[in-house]
Design a protein around this motif. Sequence first.
Motif, PDB file in Angstrom:
ATOM      1  N   SER A  14      -0.528   2.724  -0.054  1.00  0.00           N
ATOM      2  CA  SER A  14       0.678   2.126  -0.617  1.00  0.00           C
ATOM      3  C   SER A  14       0.500   0.628  -0.847  1.00  0.00           C
ATOM      4  O   SER A  14      -0.321  -0.027  -0.198  1.00  0.00           O
ATOM      5  CB  SER A  14       1.852   2.375   0.337  1.00  0.00           C
ATOM      6  N   ILE A  54       3.477  -1.323 -11.503  1.00  0.00           N
ATOM      7  CA  ILE A  54       3.314  -0.017 -10.854  1.00  0.00           C
ATOM      8  C   ILE A  54       2.051   0.673 -11.358  1.00  0.00           C
ATOM      9  O   ILE A  54       1.273   1.238 -10.573  1.00  0.00           O
ATOM     10  CB  ILE A  54       4.557   0.856 -11.113  1.00  0.00           C
ATOM     11  N   GLN A  55       1.822   0.633 -12.666  1.00  0.00           N
ATOM     12  CA  GLN A  55       0.642   1.277 -13.238  1.00  0.00           C
ATOM     13  C   GLN A  55      -0.635   0.624 -12.719  1.00  0.00           C
ATOM     14  O   GLN A  55      -1.645   1.310 -12.467  1.00  0.00           O
ATOM     15  CB  GLN A  55       0.694   1.198 -14.759  1.00  0.00           C
ATOM     16  N   ARG A  68      -1.444   1.962  -9.327  1.00  0.00           N
ATOM     17  CA  ARG A  68      -2.066   3.284  -9.456  1.00  0.00           C
ATOM     18  C   ARG A  68      -3.540   3.145  -9.813  1.00  0.00           C
ATOM     19  O   ARG A  68      -4.401   3.873  -9.283  1.00  0.00           O
ATOM     20  CB  ARG A  68      -1.329   4.101 -10.513  1.00  0.00           C
ATOM     21  N   ASN A  93      -1.335   5.523  -4.168  1.00  0.00           N
ATOM     22  CA  ASN A  93      -0.499   6.679  -4.510  1.00  0.00           C
ATOM     23  C   ASN A  93       0.975   6.455  -4.190  1.00  0.00           C
ATOM     24  O   ASN A  93       1.801   7.345  -4.420  1.00  0.00           O
ATOM     25  CB  ASN A  93      -1.004   7.946  -3.801  1.00  0.00           C
ATOM     26  N   THR A  94       1.306   5.261  -3.661  1.00  0.00           N
ATOM     27  CA  THR A  94       2.667   4.989  -3.194  1.00  0.00           C
ATOM     28  C   THR A  94       3.022   3.523  -3.459  1.00  0.00           C
ATOM     29  O   THR A  94       2.150   2.656  -3.384  1.00  0.00           O
ATOM     30  CB  THR A  94       2.792   5.291  -1.683  1.00  0.00           C
ATOM     31  N   VAL A 114       8.586   4.488 -10.569  1.00  0.00           N
ATOM     32  CA  VAL A 114       7.555   4.911  -9.626  1.00  0.00           C
ATOM     33  C   VAL A 114       7.275   6.405  -9.806  1.00  0.00           C
ATOM     34  O   VAL A 114       6.122   6.845  -9.859  1.00  0.00           O
ATOM     35  CB  VAL A 114       7.978   4.599  -8.177  1.00  0.00           C
ATOM     36  N   ALA A 140       5.347   7.267 -12.917  1.00  0.00           N
ATOM     37  CA  ALA A 140       3.924   6.958 -12.803  1.00  0.00           C
ATOM     38  C   ALA A 140       3.191   7.970 -11.934  1.00  0.00           C
ATOM     39  O   ALA A 140       1.968   7.834 -11.727  1.00  0.00           O
ATOM     40  CB  ALA A 140       3.744   5.552 -12.233  1.00  0.00           C
ATOM     41  N   MET A 181       3.770   8.522  -8.696  1.00  0.00           N
ATOM     42  CA  MET A 181       3.531   7.937  -7.389  1.00  0.00           C
ATOM     43  C   MET A 181       4.715   8.202  -6.467  1.00  0.00           C
ATOM     44  O   MET A 181       5.808   8.581  -6.906  1.00  0.00           O
ATOM     45  CB  MET A 181       3.282   6.428  -7.519  1.00  0.00           C
ATOM     46  N   ARG A 210     -10.276  -1.888  -4.434  1.00  0.00           N
ATOM     47  CA  ARG A 210     -10.486  -0.668  -5.224  1.00  0.00           C
ATOM     48  C   ARG A 210     -11.793   0.011  -4.847  1.00  0.00           C
ATOM     49  O   ARG A 210     -11.868   1.241  -4.730  1.00  0.00           O
ATOM     50  CB  ARG A 210     -10.461  -1.036  -6.707  1.00  0.00           C
TER      51      ARG A 210
END
Length: 594
Positions: free
Chosen positions: A22, A39-40, A43, A48-49, A81, A84, A86, A319
């Motif tokens: 998250s 938000i994107q 991701r 995932n959150t 959210v 997306a 998520m 990442r």
Amino acid sequence: MTNFTFGDTDFLLNGEPFRVLSGAIHYFRVHPDLWADRIQKARAMGLNTIETYVAWNAHEPKRGVWDVTGSNDLARFLDLVAEAGMHAIVRPGPYICAEWHNGGLPVWLTSIDGVGLRRSEPQYLAEVTRYLRQVYDIVAPRQIDRGGPVILVQIENEYGAYGSDKNYLRELVTVTRDSDITVPLTTIDQPTDAMLSDGSLPGVHLTASFGSRAVDRLATLREHQPTGPLMCAEFWDGWFDWWGSHHHVTSAEEAANELDALLGSGASVNFYMFHGGTNFGLTNGANHKGRYLPIATSYDYDAPLDEAGNPTEKYFAFRDVIARYAPVPAETPVVAPPAPAFEVALVVAGDWTPTVTAPEASARTSTSTSTNTSTPPTFEDLEQISALVLYEVDLPPMQRSELFEVDEVRDHAWVEVDGLPVGTLSRTLQQRSIVLPPGHTLTVLVEEQGRVNYAERIGEHKGLIGTPLLAGLPLEGWSATPIDVALLGQQADVAAPQSTPPYRASARSTLRGTFTLDASTDLFLDTSHWGKGYAFVNGFFLGRYWRTGPQQTLYVPGPVVRAGENSVVVVELERGTRDVARFVGTASLGHTEE
């Protein structure tokens, strides 16, 4: 029906182990037209959150006036959210800290006589219950078992660092469950025995907050949470800035190593922050651990995604670590090119002389003006939720200069006698007295620089505190006028421009300029040649600036800017060096320790 529960060692999504990855994005710190982009990008980092606080004072700055529009549209944020693909974690407080004004608690709430903050006091609980029910009206239909994104809801916030009132925590759980919140509930505390013990409640899952020594911190958490998933619900990947300090940065390599250790232990994580955003307007908080330190406008936080939404070295380092433990999308965001650089001439839209000025006078709230009081009324007495109050008092006959003293100034003040500057008083510098020359009228303009967001000083009154003394004797007969900073900026945006003299008559002025662009784009407004004040673009309140730094630019979100003519307004409290607005290509948040 999708369900989210706790197993012996893992979160379970429909019965299968699930690791929460998250990142924190505070919707109220980001322009709403940019929510989907941020938000994107979360991701794309492998998250995932999305986690967010809910700022009570953003939604209800005045009692009974509940706002869920624009930047306060929590429902739309959670829906984005979900769109997306998520999940979401919601932390409604009611106290959030977050370096946010008053820790998220409304000023009207903390001003209630006898209110007992963050404990099972009837007045406080009644208001908190009303607030939480309004939040849960938004959250309940968006829970995962009803097709929405919300998987966890947090009770209070690092309560073990503040108190140990278990009845209070139980009341919060009761109103949460009675409001049809069915997803698992959590608490969060720093991983010390005392805090985890004081801030927890049987039946509510414990999580921890830390940024280093992950393996040791998780071991302490496990001692207090024998079964169920381990989670660092605030992985501190950067830090915040305050005026007069330096810009805080942390090592991307060291942070990535800590993340690797954390994920290698099987734990879940929430990055605090993934994207910090901005303390737009007057929303910054302040810390006070022996010295008052107001938080800067930028909340960049040295996060993986910077204040303007660009990925940083830390983004890519995280990442890479996440890719060792979970699938990561192939897409990667790119850094935006430099913003347009240009200068805009500013003209005076009104001086701030203490006795006359159309912009200032019309920005005052006459119904709130207090006159002939023995002591200066506080901001709370005046129901002032903006940043300025102008105090005035007649001086007695003086044969010589005399010492003027106050118990405390909260937080910064400019002192004038008969319209001539005498000096300043500063809470940060612990300046409480100044020598006044003989004269007729004393004027003290007080700025509230940000309300303390932590510990026992939440809700303290602002203004000139106590009984002022002149030559050791009480100085009485005060008048006080609240000044609406946002209204000052709006009025200057439509005021007829005045000619700009080589030297303005007053250090305090409102100035305006216009510029034309071919398209909407992010901008960075350079404030390094100005003194102290507030800036607006197209009526959007960017926030505070101050020559003391470290921050030297204000972020202008692209959606605020339009193709064609745009305006910039500066409300200056001190004389700057140039009557020009300079836009630069990149952010300048100040020097670092290195």
